[in-house]
Enzyme design. Structure first.
Site, PDB file in Angstrom:
ATOM      1  CE  LYS A 219      -7.007   8.308   5.893  1.00 37.29           C
ATOM      2  NZ  LYS A 219      -6.004   7.230   5.852  1.00 37.29           N
TER       3      LYS A 219
ATOM      4  CG  ASP B 135      -6.914   4.819   3.222  1.00 34.62           C
ATOM      5  OD1 ASP B 135      -6.941   4.319   2.080  1.00 34.62           O
ATOM      6  OD2 ASP B 135      -6.131   5.733   3.551  1.00 34.62           O
ATOM      7  CG  LEU B 136      -8.170  -1.693   4.838  1.00 37.04           C
ATOM      8  CD1 LEU B 136      -8.862  -3.034   5.095  1.00 37.04           C
ATOM      9  CD2 LEU B 136      -7.130  -1.430   5.919  1.00 37.04           C
ATOM     10  CE  LYS B 137      -3.444   4.858   0.422  1.00 36.66           C
ATOM     11  NZ  LYS B 137      -3.916   5.187   1.787  1.00 36.66           N
TER      12      LYS B 137
ATOM     13  CG  ASP C 250      -4.172  -9.904  -4.717  1.00 31.73           C
ATOM     14  OD1 ASP C 250      -3.949 -10.613  -5.718  1.00 31.73           O
ATOM     15  OD2 ASP C 250      -3.748 -10.193  -3.584  1.00 31.73           O
TER      16      ASP C 250
ATOM     17  N   PRO D  23      -8.490  -9.618  -9.613  1.00 27.63           N
ATOM     18  CG  PRO D  23      -9.294  -9.043 -11.742  1.00 27.63           C
ATOM     19  CD  PRO D  23      -8.107  -9.646 -11.040  1.00 27.63           C
TER      20      PRO D  23
ATOM     21  CB  THR E 263      -7.740 -11.726  -4.400  1.00 26.08           C
ATOM     22  OG1 THR E 263      -7.322 -13.002  -4.866  1.00 26.08           O
ATOM     23  CG2 THR E 263      -7.253 -11.527  -2.974  1.00 26.08           C
TER      24      THR E 263
ATOM     25  CB  THR F  40       0.648  12.253  -2.640  1.00 20.85           C
ATOM     26  OG1 THR F  40       0.415  11.543  -1.446  1.00 20.85           O
ATOM     27  CG2 THR F  40      -0.648  12.759  -3.197  1.00 20.85           C
TER      28      THR F  40
ATOM     29  NE  ARG G 288       0.950  13.975   9.855  1.00 23.60           N
ATOM     30  CZ  ARG G 288       1.874  13.696   8.951  1.00 23.60           C
ATOM     31  NH1 ARG G 288       3.107  13.471   9.325  1.00 23.60           N
ATOM     32  NH2 ARG G 288       1.568  13.650   7.664  1.00 23.60           N
TER      33      ARG G 288
HETATM   34  O1  C5P Z   1      -1.631  13.805   9.146  1.00 21.21           O
HETATM   35  P1  C5P Z   1      -2.124  14.066   7.748  1.00 21.21           P
HETATM   36  O2  C5P Z   1      -3.282  15.061   7.711  1.00 21.21           O
HETATM   37  O3  C5P Z   1      -1.031  14.392   6.780  1.00 21.21           O
HETATM   38  O4  C5P Z   1      -2.752  12.661   7.336  1.00 21.21           O
HETATM   39  C1  C5P Z   1      -3.304  12.443   6.087  1.00 21.21           C
HETATM   40  C2  C5P Z   1      -3.920  11.086   5.999  1.00 21.21           C
HETATM   41  O5  C5P Z   1      -4.267  10.870   4.640  1.00 21.21           O
HETATM   42  C3  C5P Z   1      -3.023   9.926   6.408  1.00 21.21           C
HETATM   43  O6  C5P Z   1      -3.878   8.914   6.963  1.00 21.21           O
HETATM   44  C4  C5P Z   1      -2.422   9.476   5.100  1.00 21.21           C
HETATM   45  O7  C5P Z   1      -2.112   8.109   5.071  1.00 21.21           O
HETATM   46  C5  C5P Z   1      -3.560   9.752   4.127  1.00 21.21           C
HETATM   47  N1  C5P Z   1      -3.172   9.948   2.742  1.00 21.21           N
HETATM   48  C6  C5P Z   1      -2.311  10.953   2.326  1.00 21.21           C
HETATM   49  N2  C5P Z   1      -2.013  11.114   1.007  1.00 21.21           N
HETATM   50  C7  C5P Z   1      -2.551  10.299   0.109  1.00 21.21           C
HETATM   51  C8  C5P Z   1      -3.413   9.283   0.510  1.00 21.21           C
HETATM   52  C9  C5P Z   1      -3.708   9.135   1.850  1.00 21.21           C
HETATM   53  O8  C5P Z   1      -1.823  11.724   3.127  1.00 21.21           O
HETATM   54  N3  C5P Z   1      -2.283  10.478  -1.155  1.00 21.21           N
END
Ligand code: C5P
Length: 238
Positions: free
Chosen positions: A34, A61-63, A66, A68, A70, A123, A215
């Site tokens: 990702k 994953d650019l979320k 904007d 529609p 664009t 989250t 991580r």
């Molecule tokens: O290091 P960790 O396992 O917590 O990373 C989780 C990844 O998932 C990160 O890239 C974070 O931006 C992404 N993410 C998240 N919670 C979300 C959406 C994406 O932790 N709701």
């Protein structure tokens, strides 16, 4: 549908750090990785193209969020890159989501393996923010399930959600609607800034169709061993 390989979140600042990390893995191992905003904004399309050329599958994953028109244009560009997964915010609305699907299909020449996932409620958003800042009176759970249903109706391939929400989304969705879940930890790992975490095997039992792991793998003393353990637990082979 289950994505068999854990998706590794390459939350690194630049290509050099990515290369240093990936070279720990066997040269022929094809990973699912990702790329988030930090890496994309620092290295751009070249990073995506290089990873795909090396045989990896990419979740970009650019979320996007904007108007529609664009988002459709942005998705056309992303579709051309050949990524497997990308993200938009469901709060952009049904017409934005439909435009995104049309843009991605156009850019990828109708590649059915390329899918858009919806972000429902971040989250990091608390129930209090939902009510006091967004002025939403529904509960977090109702809002998340509503956005997931709208995303499915608009033709998206799934949602990014907590593994704690995956079973409820699975219960109201078609089987191929993906529940992609971050917040995954191995037993004994620090939770870092994630509030509600699950182990890979718990996520598999709770209706996740793919896991995103950052991580727990990237910061491990032995990232390859950590990846292998995550993969085994996810496939319930231990
Ligand atoms: O290091 P960790 O396992 O917590 O990373 C989780 C990844 O998932 C990160 O890239 C974070 O931006 C992404 N993410 C998240 N919670 C979300 C959406 C994406 O932790 N709701």
């Amino acid at each position: 549908m289950k994505i068999e390989r854990p998706i590794i979140a390459l939350d690194f600042p630049d290509k050099q750090t990515v290369d240093n990390f990936l070279k720990k893995f066997p040269a022929n191992q094809q990973l699912f990785v990702k790329i988030g905003m930090e890496l994309f904004y620092s290295e751009g399309q070249t990073m995506v193209q290089e990873l795909i050329a090396a045989g990896h599958d990419v979740f970009l994953d650019l979320k996007c969020h904007d108007i529609p028109h664009t988002v459709e244009a942005a998705m056309r560009v992303i579709g051309k890159l050949g990524v497997k997964l990308t993200t938009i915010h469901a709060s952009g609305g049904t017409s934005m989501m439909e435009a995104a699907v049309s843009g991605l299909l156009d850019g990828s020449n109708g590649d059915p393996s390329a899918k858009i996932l919806a972000i429902t409620q971040l989250t990091s958003t608390t129930e209090m923010q939902l009510h006091q800042e967004q002025l939403v009176t529904a509960s977090m759970q109702t809002s998340v399930l509503n956005y997931a249903a709208l995303a499915q109706q608009a033709g998206l391939g799934g949602v990014v959600c907590s593994a704690w929400e995956a079973a409820a989304i699975q219960a109201q969705s078609q089987p191929n609607f993906l529940r992609v879940t971050p917040g995954i930890r191995l037993a004994g790992n620090s939770h870092d800034d994630q509030k509600r975490v699950m182990t890979p095997d718990q996520a598999a039992s709770n209706g996740s169709s793919a896991i995103v792991v950052g991580r727990a793998i990237t910061q491990a003393a032995d990232p390859v061993a950590a990846y292998q353990l995550v993969e085994k637990l996810w496939r319930k082979q231990v």
